[in-house]
Design a protein around this motif. Structure first.
Motif, PDB file in Angstrom:
ATOM      1  N   ALA A  19       2.967   9.247  13.983  1.00  0.00           N
ATOM      2  CA  ALA A  19       4.286   8.615  14.017  1.00  0.00           C
ATOM      3  C   ALA A  19       5.267   9.391  13.142  1.00  0.00           C
ATOM      4  CB  ALA A  19       4.191   7.159  13.562  1.00  0.00           C
ATOM      5  N   LEU A  20       4.809   9.864  12.013  1.00  0.00           N
ATOM      6  CA  LEU A  20       5.673  10.656  11.130  1.00  0.00           C
ATOM      7  C   LEU A  20       6.016  11.992  11.768  1.00  0.00           C
ATOM      8  CD1 LEU A  20       3.748   9.788   7.909  1.00  0.00           C
ATOM      9  CD2 LEU A  20       6.156   9.257   8.300  1.00  0.00           C
ATOM     10  N   GLU A  21       5.039  12.603  12.388  1.00  0.00           N
ATOM     11  CA  GLU A  21       5.282  13.882  13.054  1.00  0.00           C
ATOM     12  C   GLU A  21       6.287  13.708  14.189  1.00  0.00           C
ATOM     13  OE1 GLU A  21       1.288  15.005  14.061  1.00  0.00           O
ATOM     14  OE2 GLU A  21       0.862  15.653  12.015  1.00  0.00           O
ATOM     15  N   ALA A  22       6.144  12.636  14.962  1.00  0.00           N
ATOM     16  CA  ALA A  22       7.080  12.370  16.060  1.00  0.00           C
ATOM     17  C   ALA A  22       8.481  12.105  15.519  1.00  0.00           C
ATOM     18  CB  ALA A  22       6.588  11.192  16.892  1.00  0.00           C
ATOM     19  N   ALA A  23       8.576  11.394  14.413  1.00  0.00           N
ATOM     20  CA  ALA A  23       9.886  11.115  13.820  1.00  0.00           C
ATOM     21  C   ALA A  23      10.538  12.387  13.289  1.00  0.00           C
ATOM     22  CB  ALA A  23       9.742  10.093  12.689  1.00  0.00           C
ATOM     23  N   MET A  24       9.756  13.285  12.705  1.00  0.00           N
ATOM     24  CA  MET A  24      10.307  14.555  12.226  1.00  0.00           C
ATOM     25  C   MET A  24      10.848  15.373  13.397  1.00  0.00           C
ATOM     26  SD  MET A  24      10.240  14.833   8.920  1.00  0.00           S
ATOM     27  CE  MET A  24      10.220  16.565   8.494  1.00  0.00           C
ATOM     28  N   GLU A  25      10.109  15.359  14.506  1.00  0.00           N
ATOM     29  CA  GLU A  25      10.560  16.119  15.671  1.00  0.00           C
ATOM     30  C   GLU A  25      11.827  15.503  16.269  1.00  0.00           C
ATOM     31  OE1 GLU A  25       8.749  18.390  19.561  1.00  0.00           O
ATOM     32  OE2 GLU A  25       7.517  16.877  18.591  1.00  0.00           O
ATOM     33  N   LYS A  26      11.852  14.179  16.370  1.00  0.00           N
ATOM     34  CA  LYS A  26      13.016  13.499  16.938  1.00  0.00           C
ATOM     35  C   LYS A  26      14.240  13.639  16.033  1.00  0.00           C
ATOM     36  CE  LYS A  26      14.656   8.999  18.465  1.00  0.00           C
ATOM     37  NZ  LYS A  26      14.365   7.576  18.582  1.00  0.00           N
ATOM     38  N   THR A  27      14.045  13.476  14.726  1.00  0.00           N
ATOM     39  CA  THR A  27      15.164  13.476  13.778  1.00  0.00           C
ATOM     40  C   THR A  27      15.693  14.868  13.498  1.00  0.00           C
ATOM     41  OG1 THR A  27      14.225  11.501  12.737  1.00  0.00           O
ATOM     42  CG2 THR A  27      15.891  12.708  11.481  1.00  0.00           C
ATOM     43  N   PHE A  28      14.776  15.821  13.292  1.00  0.00           N
ATOM     44  CA  PHE A  28      15.189  17.155  12.849  1.00  0.00           C
ATOM     45  C   PHE A  28      14.888  18.259  13.849  1.00  0.00           C
ATOM     46  CE2 PHE A  28      14.004  14.723   9.000  1.00  0.00           C
ATOM     47  CZ  PHE A  28      15.255  14.666   8.394  1.00  0.00           C
TER      48      PHE A  28
ATOM     49  N   GLY B 117       8.712  18.962   1.214  1.00  0.00           N
ATOM     50  CA  GLY B 117       7.909  18.208   2.165  1.00  0.00           C
ATOM     51  C   GLY B 117       6.953  17.220   1.551  1.00  0.00           C
ATOM     52  N   ASN B 118       7.354  16.575   0.456  1.00  0.00           N
ATOM     53  CA  ASN B 118       6.537  15.557  -0.186  1.00  0.00           C
ATOM     54  C   ASN B 118       7.277  14.232  -0.094  1.00  0.00           C
ATOM     55  OD1 ASN B 118       4.605  17.500  -1.407  1.00  0.00           O
ATOM     56  ND2 ASN B 118       6.409  18.132  -2.537  1.00  0.00           N
ATOM     57  N   LEU B 119       6.576  13.205   0.340  1.00  0.00           N
ATOM     58  CA  LEU B 119       7.183  11.897   0.505  1.00  0.00           C
ATOM     59  C   LEU B 119       6.165  10.854   0.069  1.00  0.00           C
ATOM     60  CD1 LEU B 119       9.650  10.332   1.768  1.00  0.00           C
ATOM     61  CD2 LEU B 119       8.396  10.407   3.928  1.00  0.00           C
ATOM     62  N   VAL B 120       6.611   9.875  -0.725  1.00  0.00           N
ATOM     63  CA  VAL B 120       5.766   8.755  -1.120  1.00  0.00           C
ATOM     64  C   VAL B 120       6.461   7.490  -0.635  1.00  0.00           C
ATOM     65  CG1 VAL B 120       4.731   7.483  -3.055  1.00  0.00           C
ATOM     66  CG2 VAL B 120       4.842   9.984  -3.123  1.00  0.00           C
TER      67      VAL B 120
ATOM     68  N   THR C  94       0.833  -1.188   0.000  1.00  0.00           N
ATOM     69  CA  THR C  94       0.000   0.000   0.000  1.00  0.00           C
ATOM     70  C   THR C  94       0.874   1.247   0.000  1.00  0.00           C
ATOM     71  OG1 THR C  94      -1.683  -1.179   1.242  1.00  0.00           O
ATOM     72  CG2 THR C  94      -1.818   1.203   1.228  1.00  0.00           C
ATOM     73  N   HIS C  95       0.652   2.094  -0.975  1.00  0.00           N
ATOM     74  CA  HIS C  95       1.389   3.354  -1.036  1.00  0.00           C
ATOM     75  C   HIS C  95       0.713   4.394  -0.143  1.00  0.00           C
ATOM     76  CE1 HIS C  95       3.216   1.609  -4.614  1.00  0.00           C
ATOM     77  NE2 HIS C  95       4.098   2.579  -4.572  1.00  0.00           N
ATOM     78  N   ARG C  96       1.493   5.350   0.283  1.00  0.00           N
ATOM     79  CA  ARG C  96       0.992   6.509   1.015  1.00  0.00           C
ATOM     80  C   ARG C  96       1.678   7.749   0.468  1.00  0.00           C
ATOM     81  NH1 ARG C  96      -2.153   3.264   2.330  1.00  0.00           N
ATOM     82  NH2 ARG C  96      -2.854   2.662   4.385  1.00  0.00           N
ATOM     83  N   ILE C  97       0.897   8.788   0.296  1.00  0.00           N
ATOM     84  CA  ILE C  97       1.413  10.107  -0.060  1.00  0.00           C
ATOM     85  C   ILE C  97       1.418  10.907   1.229  1.00  0.00           C
ATOM     86  CG2 ILE C  97       0.964  12.222  -1.374  1.00  0.00           C
ATOM     87  CD1 ILE C  97      -0.550  10.325  -3.391  1.00  0.00           C
ATOM     88  N   ILE C  98       2.575  11.451   1.566  1.00  0.00           N
ATOM     89  CA  ILE C  98       2.730  12.182   2.819  1.00  0.00           C
ATOM     90  C   ILE C  98       3.143  13.608   2.498  1.00  0.00           C
ATOM     91  CG2 ILE C  98       3.960  12.284   5.018  1.00  0.00           C
ATOM     92  CD1 ILE C  98       4.558   9.180   4.392  1.00  0.00           C
ATOM     93  N   LEU C  99       2.409  14.549   3.046  1.00  0.00           N
ATOM     94  CA  LEU C  99       2.707  15.966   2.867  1.00  0.00           C
ATOM     95  C   LEU C  99       3.048  16.551   4.226  1.00  0.00           C
ATOM     96  CD1 LEU C  99      -0.401  16.886   0.684  1.00  0.00           C
ATOM     97  CD2 LEU C  99       1.826  16.102  -0.113  1.00  0.00           C
ATOM     98  N   PHE C 100       4.204  17.167   4.315  1.00  0.00           N
ATOM     99  CA  PHE C 100       4.582  17.861   5.547  1.00  0.00           C
ATOM    100  C   PHE C 100       4.292  19.340   5.356  1.00  0.00           C
ATOM    101  CE2 PHE C 100       7.425  14.128   5.624  1.00  0.00           C
ATOM    102  CZ  PHE C 100       7.026  13.581   6.834  1.00  0.00           C
ATOM    103  N   ARG C 101       3.650  19.949   6.331  1.00  0.00           N
ATOM    104  CA  ARG C 101       3.291  21.359   6.245  1.00  0.00           C
ATOM    105  C   ARG C 101       4.497  22.253   6.540  1.00  0.00           C
ATOM    106  NH1 ARG C 101       1.900  25.775   9.030  1.00  0.00           N
ATOM    107  NH2 ARG C 101       0.281  27.077   8.110  1.00  0.00           N
ATOM    108  N   GLY C 102       4.700  23.235   5.671  1.00  0.00           N
ATOM    109  CA  GLY C 102       5.700  24.265   5.914  1.00  0.00           C
ATOM    110  C   GLY C 102       7.139  23.822   5.743  1.00  0.00           C
TER     111      GLY C 102
ATOM    112  N   ALA D 119       3.212  19.390  10.886  1.00  0.00           N
ATOM    113  CA  ALA D 119       2.038  18.543  10.676  1.00  0.00           C
ATOM    114  C   ALA D 119       2.257  17.687   9.434  1.00  0.00           C
ATOM    115  CB  ALA D 119       0.795  19.408  10.506  1.00  0.00           C
ATOM    116  N   ALA D 120       1.784  16.447   9.488  1.00  0.00           N
ATOM    117  CA  ALA D 120       1.856  15.536   8.357  1.00  0.00           C
ATOM    118  C   ALA D 120       0.445  15.145   7.942  1.00  0.00           C
ATOM    119  CB  ALA D 120       2.659  14.296   8.711  1.00  0.00           C
ATOM    120  N   MET D 121       0.175  15.241   6.652  1.00  0.00           N
ATOM    121  CA  MET D 121      -1.086  14.792   6.089  1.00  0.00           C
ATOM    122  C   MET D 121      -0.780  13.546   5.265  1.00  0.00           C
ATOM    123  SD  MET D 121      -1.611  17.898   7.203  1.00  0.00           S
ATOM    124  CE  MET D 121      -0.510  18.939   6.321  1.00  0.00           C
ATOM    125  N   VAL D 122      -1.449  12.433   5.537  1.00  0.00           N
ATOM    126  CA  VAL D 122      -1.201  11.162   4.874  1.00  0.00           C
ATOM    127  C   VAL D 122      -2.444  10.785   4.070  1.00  0.00           C
ATOM    128  CG1 VAL D 122      -0.610   8.723   5.217  1.00  0.00           C
ATOM    129  CG2 VAL D 122       0.296  10.465   6.782  1.00  0.00           C
TER     130      VAL D 122
END
Length: 174
Positions: free
Chosen positions: A54-63, A42-45, A2-10, A68-71
């Motif tokens: 989980a993506l938002e938490a990973a962005m905060e931990k990593t960077f 901020g585009n990830l597939v 299953t693919h997911r399109i992920i958009l990170f805000r800003g 906000a992440a929209m999936v």
């Protein structure tokens, strides 16, 4: 898969930066398969699903970024494309049509507030929880864009029609 399109805000605007190569590494470390980025905005597939939280938490931990992440699934993305109320404009001027994907619901009164700010033929429509904008003079010159805020609209992130179509293509590729 299953693919997911992920958009990170800003992302990569206003000083919020996370290199795309590092975003891909982060996604791989989370167990997401075949992460691909589109541009530096901020585009990830990926080929697996994770909750936005989980993506938002990973962005905060990593960077150290609180974004906000929209999936969305490819089916949801196809519906977003099909629902575009500005198809003629998107065909002739795709960079001037924006789809704003919302994290939650569009705020009450958002469309009316945007219409009150519109200048020079600008238009806005809400369809199935997505705000679509037509900026005939470009987004940078827009009365709506200059004054509309998440407080007015709700939390979301916009992508021009070129990006919308490229993300659909990426999500459909094996």
């Amino acid at each position: 898969m299953t693919h997911r399109i992920i958009l990170f805000r800003g992302m990569n605007t206003g000083g919020v930066r996370a290199p795309v190569g590092e975003q891909r590494k982060m996604a791989e470390a989370m167990g997401l398969k075949n992460p691909r980025t589109l541009a530096a905005s901020g585009n990830l597939v990926v080929e697996s699903g994770k909750a936005a939280e989980a993506l938002e938490a990973a962005m905060e931990k990593t960077f150290g970024l609180k974004v906000a992440a929209m999936v969305r699934t490819p089916d949801q993305w196809a519906k977003l494309i099909a629902a575009n109320p500005f198809p003629k404009e998107a065909a002739s001027h795709p960079a001037k049509v924006i789809a704003m994907v919302m994290k939650e619901e569009i705020k009450d009164g958002a469309v009316e507030a945007c219409r009150a700010l519109a200048e020079g033929g600008e238009a806005v429509e809400a369809v199935d929880g997505v705000l679509y904008f037509w900026f005939p003079n470009g987004q940078g010159e827009s009365g709506i864009f200059k004054k509309a805020t998440p407080r007015m609209l709700g939390m979301g992130t916009g992508r021009n029609w070129n990006t919308v179509l490229k993300l659909a293509e990426m999500a459909s590729a094996a």
